[in-house]
Design an enzyme around this catalytic site. Structure first.
Site, PDB file in Angstrom:
ATOM      1  N   SER A  15      70.502 237.677  -5.070  1.00  0.00           N
ATOM      2  CA  SER A  15      70.084 238.857  -5.841  1.00  0.00           C
ATOM      3  C   SER A  15      69.276 239.820  -4.979  1.00  0.00           C
ATOM      4  O   SER A  15      69.343 241.037  -5.151  1.00  0.00           O
ATOM      5  CB  SER A  15      69.283 238.433  -7.075  1.00  0.00           C
ATOM      6  OG  SER A  15      68.036 237.877  -6.698  1.00  0.00           O
ATOM      7  N   ASN A  16      68.527 239.295  -4.018  1.00  0.00           N
ATOM      8  CA  ASN A  16      67.779 240.170  -3.101  1.00  0.00           C
ATOM      9  C   ASN A  16      68.715 240.817  -2.089  1.00  0.00           C
ATOM     10  O   ASN A  16      68.511 241.965  -1.701  1.00  0.00           O
ATOM     11  CB  ASN A  16      66.648 239.385  -2.426  1.00  0.00           C
ATOM     12  CG  ASN A  16      65.540 239.096  -3.410  1.00  0.00           C
ATOM     13  OD1 ASN A  16      64.747 239.959  -3.735  1.00  0.00           O
ATOM     14  ND2 ASN A  16      65.508 237.881  -3.918  1.00  0.00           N
ATOM     15  N   LEU A 117      65.656 227.670   5.068  1.00  0.00           N
ATOM     16  CA  LEU A 117      65.435 226.731   6.169  1.00  0.00           C
ATOM     17  C   LEU A 117      64.371 227.267   7.117  1.00  0.00           C
ATOM     18  O   LEU A 117      64.362 228.470   7.435  1.00  0.00           O
ATOM     19  CB  LEU A 117      66.738 226.487   6.947  1.00  0.00           C
ATOM     20  CG  LEU A 117      67.856 225.758   6.204  1.00  0.00           C
ATOM     21  CD1 LEU A 117      69.114 225.705   7.065  1.00  0.00           C
ATOM     22  CD2 LEU A 117      67.421 224.345   5.836  1.00  0.00           C
ATOM     23  N   ILE A 118      63.516 226.367   7.567  1.00  0.00           N
ATOM     24  CA  ILE A 118      62.500 226.764   8.541  1.00  0.00           C
ATOM     25  C   ILE A 118      63.198 227.049   9.879  1.00  0.00           C
ATOM     26  O   ILE A 118      63.986 226.234  10.356  1.00  0.00           O
ATOM     27  CB  ILE A 118      61.443 225.657   8.708  1.00  0.00           C
ATOM     28  CG1 ILE A 118      60.667 225.479   7.394  1.00  0.00           C
ATOM     29  CG2 ILE A 118      60.476 226.007   9.843  1.00  0.00           C
ATOM     30  CD1 ILE A 118      59.731 224.301   7.371  1.00  0.00           C
ATOM     31  N   HIS A 138      58.864 236.549   0.531  1.00  0.00           N
ATOM     32  CA  HIS A 138      58.273 235.316  -0.005  1.00  0.00           C
ATOM     33  C   HIS A 138      57.583 235.625  -1.334  1.00  0.00           C
ATOM     34  O   HIS A 138      56.793 236.572  -1.403  1.00  0.00           O
ATOM     35  CB  HIS A 138      57.269 234.721   0.989  1.00  0.00           C
ATOM     36  CG  HIS A 138      56.698 233.422   0.549  1.00  0.00           C
ATOM     37  ND1 HIS A 138      57.487 232.310   0.285  1.00  0.00           N
ATOM     38  CD2 HIS A 138      55.426 233.030   0.298  1.00  0.00           C
ATOM     39  CE1 HIS A 138      56.717 231.320  -0.117  1.00  0.00           C
ATOM     40  NE2 HIS A 138      55.472 231.725  -0.118  1.00  0.00           N
ATOM     41  N   GLU A 207      60.409 241.280  -6.586  1.00  0.00           N
ATOM     42  CA  GLU A 207      61.040 240.958  -5.290  1.00  0.00           C
ATOM     43  C   GLU A 207      62.100 241.987  -4.922  1.00  0.00           C
ATOM     44  O   GLU A 207      62.202 242.406  -3.770  1.00  0.00           O
ATOM     45  CB  GLU A 207      61.694 239.577  -5.354  1.00  0.00           C
ATOM     46  CG  GLU A 207      60.740 238.421  -5.342  1.00  0.00           C
ATOM     47  CD  GLU A 207      61.480 237.110  -5.280  1.00  0.00           C
ATOM     48  OE1 GLU A 207      62.416 236.902  -6.059  1.00  0.00           O
ATOM     49  OE2 GLU A 207      61.103 236.294  -4.426  1.00  0.00           O
TER      50      GLU A 207
HETATM   51  N1  LIG Z   1      59.665 229.722  11.279  1.00  0.00           N
HETATM   52  C1  LIG Z   1      59.813 230.277  10.053  1.00  0.00           C
HETATM   53  N2  LIG Z   1      60.915 230.019   9.351  1.00  0.00           N
HETATM   54  C2  LIG Z   1      61.061 230.552   8.114  1.00  0.00           C
HETATM   55  C3  LIG Z   1      60.043 231.343   7.547  1.00  0.00           C
HETATM   56  C4  LIG Z   1      58.882 231.616   8.322  1.00  0.00           C
HETATM   57  O1  LIG Z   1      57.973 232.349   7.888  1.00  0.00           O
HETATM   58  N3  LIG Z   1      58.811 231.063   9.574  1.00  0.00           N
HETATM   59  N4  LIG Z   1      60.167 231.808   6.232  1.00  0.00           N
HETATM   60  C5  LIG Z   1      61.148 231.031   5.482  1.00  0.00           C
HETATM   61  C6  LIG Z   1      61.410 231.321   4.062  1.00  0.00           C
HETATM   62  N5  LIG Z   1      60.606 230.368   3.294  1.00  0.00           N
HETATM   63  C7  LIG Z   1      59.662 230.929   2.484  1.00  0.00           C
HETATM   64  O2  LIG Z   1      59.532 232.159   2.359  1.00  0.00           O
HETATM   65  C8  LIG Z   1      60.771 228.966   3.408  1.00  0.00           C
HETATM   66  C9  LIG Z   1      62.025 228.411   3.171  1.00  0.00           C
HETATM   67  C10 LIG Z   1      62.205 227.028   3.299  1.00  0.00           C
HETATM   68  C11 LIG Z   1      61.145 226.204   3.651  1.00  0.00           C
HETATM   69  C12 LIG Z   1      61.372 224.737   3.819  1.00  0.00           C
HETATM   70  O3  LIG Z   1      60.444 223.944   3.773  1.00  0.00           O
HETATM   71  N6  LIG Z   1      62.638 224.368   4.038  1.00  0.00           N
HETATM   72  C13 LIG Z   1      62.990 222.949   4.291  1.00  0.00           C
HETATM   73  C14 LIG Z   1      64.162 222.572   3.427  1.00  0.00           C
HETATM   74  C15 LIG Z   1      63.768 222.763   1.981  1.00  0.00           C
HETATM   75  C16 LIG Z   1      64.948 222.482   1.055  1.00  0.00           C
HETATM   76  O4  LIG Z   1      66.042 222.155   1.543  1.00  0.00           O
HETATM   77  O5  LIG Z   1      64.713 222.604  -0.164  1.00  0.00           O
HETATM   78  C17 LIG Z   1      63.401 222.809   5.747  1.00  0.00           C
HETATM   79  O6  LIG Z   1      63.679 223.854   6.405  1.00  0.00           O
HETATM   80  O7  LIG Z   1      63.469 221.654   6.191  1.00  0.00           O
HETATM   81  C18 LIG Z   1      59.894 226.751   3.876  1.00  0.00           C
HETATM   82  C19 LIG Z   1      59.696 228.138   3.755  1.00  0.00           C
HETATM   83  C20 LIG Z   1      62.461 231.010   6.197  1.00  0.00           C
HETATM   84  N7  LIG Z   1      62.213 230.309   7.422  1.00  0.00           N
HETATM   85  N1  LIG Z   2      60.300 230.585   0.639  1.00  0.00           N
HETATM   86  C1  LIG Z   2      61.463 231.396   0.490  1.00  0.00           C
HETATM   87  C2  LIG Z   2      61.772 231.610  -0.963  1.00  0.00           C
HETATM   88  O1  LIG Z   2      61.272 230.912  -1.827  1.00  0.00           O
HETATM   89  N2  LIG Z   2      62.625 232.593  -1.227  1.00  0.00           N
HETATM   90  C3  LIG Z   2      63.000 232.880  -2.575  1.00  0.00           C
HETATM   91  O2  LIG Z   2      64.338 232.477  -2.820  1.00  0.00           O
HETATM   92  C4  LIG Z   2      64.843 233.298  -3.858  1.00  0.00           C
HETATM   93  C5  LIG Z   2      66.174 233.838  -3.410  1.00  0.00           C
HETATM   94  O3  LIG Z   2      66.770 234.496  -4.473  1.00  0.00           O
HETATM   95  P1  LIG Z   2      68.175 235.260  -4.234  1.00  0.00           P
HETATM   96  O4  LIG Z   2      69.085 234.279  -3.533  1.00  0.00           O
HETATM   97  O5  LIG Z   2      68.621 235.632  -5.611  1.00  0.00           O
HETATM   98  O6  LIG Z   2      67.867 236.456  -3.369  1.00  0.00           O
HETATM   99  C6  LIG Z   2      63.845 234.420  -4.078  1.00  0.00           C
HETATM  100  O7  LIG Z   2      63.024 234.113  -5.190  1.00  0.00           O
HETATM  101  C7  LIG Z   2      63.027 234.371  -2.816  1.00  0.00           C
HETATM  102  O8  LIG Z   2      61.712 234.819  -2.956  1.00  0.00           O
END
Ligand SMILES: Nc1nc2c(c(=O)[nH]1)N[C@@H](CN(C=O)c1ccc(C(=O)N[C@@H](CCC(=O)O)C(=O)O)cc1)CN2
Ligand SMILES: NCC(=O)N[C@@H]1O[C@H](COP(=O)([O-])[O-])[C@@H](O)[C@H]1O
Length: 230
Positions: A15-16, A117-118, A138, A207
């Site tokens: 959606s974003n 994913l990180i 975020h 968002e």
């Molecule tokens: N190095 C960075 N990577 C990412 C960032 C960041 O700021 N630095 N932002 C994220 C987006 N995000 C939150 O906004 C976020 C997404 C996912 C995770 C996380 O813990 N993922 C796990 C898997 C979780 C799952 O499968 O449900 C993982 O990667 O192992 C944390 C933050 C995008 N990446």
């Molecule tokens: N930490 C990252 C995180 O939580 N991201 C969140 O995933 C959703 C994606 O929605 P979308 O697929 O409809 O755009 C959104 O709520 C966004 O903030």
């Protein structure tokens, strides 16, 4: 500077992504979306991109993990990140020691729009070397609920009377998750007794505004930096 090129990373509904697509169509964002890459083959965002004739690519971690013993996953994850960087920079997983497709376009900006994913240094460092900016949306205030399930966590904290405000932010992506410099922060009030569903709906609306405004801010910074260097 020619029209900036944007590559969008997704994992789900999109959606974003759709908010960005719509804003580009309305010329609110002056950029070309060159590709959408999803970490999931099932992401509806892939359909949204295809409906707007935007090239898509699926880059899933499970393709790297399959048949591997769990102990080998950290190495596979590093390769996943390295290959993702090569895909974005060179158009192939082998990097520049392989033929870069003639029609390959390198982005000026990467937008994480629900990329779940990180991203590791194997990804971040090559992108930094190429001066490709990365931003992330975020659904929390800076330093409030880093990581996943931020909306649920904020709602519960509100219902428990721990916080009265939450919000969304668009921030620069650095190795430390959700700790990069915020480009844009939008606050939202927590409402007692409000359902999670209603709160979630209000957050998503915020968002969709933030991801567009944040992308505009990031593109302005990139354009100014390129004009300075020219
Ligand atoms: N190095 C960075 N990577 C990412 C960032 C960041 O700021 N630095 N932002 C994220 C987006 N995000 C939150 O906004 C976020 C997404 C996912 C995770 C996380 O813990 N993922 C796990 C898997 C979780 C799952 O499968 O449900 C993982 O990667 O192992 C944390 C933050 C995008 N990446
Ligand atoms: N930490 C990252 C995180 O939580 N991201 C969140 O995933 C959703 C994606 O929605 P979308 O697929 O409809 O755009 C959104 O709520 C966004 O903030």
């Amino acid at each position: 500077m020619s029209q900036p090129k944007v590559l969008i990373l997704i994992s789900g509904n999109g959606s974003n992504l759709q908010a960005i697509i719509d804003s580009v169509a309305k010329k609110e964002i002056n950029a070309k979306i060159i590709k959408v890459i999803s970490s999931s083959a099932d992401a509806f965002g892939l359909e949204r991109a295809s409906n707007s004739s935007i090239p898509t690519f699926v880059h899933t971690l499970k393709n790297y993990y399959k048949d591997l013993p769990r102990g080998d996953r950290p190495k596979a994850r590093k390769q996943f990140n390295k290959d993702l960087a090569n895909l974005i920079i060179y158009g192939n997983k082998e990097g520049d020691d392989d033929e870069t497709p003639k029609d390959h376009e390198k982005p000026d900006l990467i937008v994480c729009a629900g990329w779940m994913l990180i991203l590791s240094p194997e990804f971040l460092s090559p992108l930094e070397d190429e001066k490709i900016s990365i931003i992330n949306l975020h659904p929390a205030l800076p330093g409030q609920f880093d990581g996943t399930h931020a909306i649920d966590r904020a709602w519960k904290a509100g219902q428990d009377g721990e916080i009265t405000k939450s919000g969304v932010m668009v921030h620069k992506v650095i190795q430390q998750v959700d700790a990069g410099e915020p480009l844009l922060v939008k606050e939202i009030d927590l409402i007692k007794e409000e359902s999670l569903e209603d709160f979630e709906e209000r957050v998503h609306k915020l968002e969709h505004e933030a991801i567009v405004e944040g992308t505009v801010i990031a593109l302005k910074e990139i354009t100014q930096a390129k004009e300075k260097s020219d």
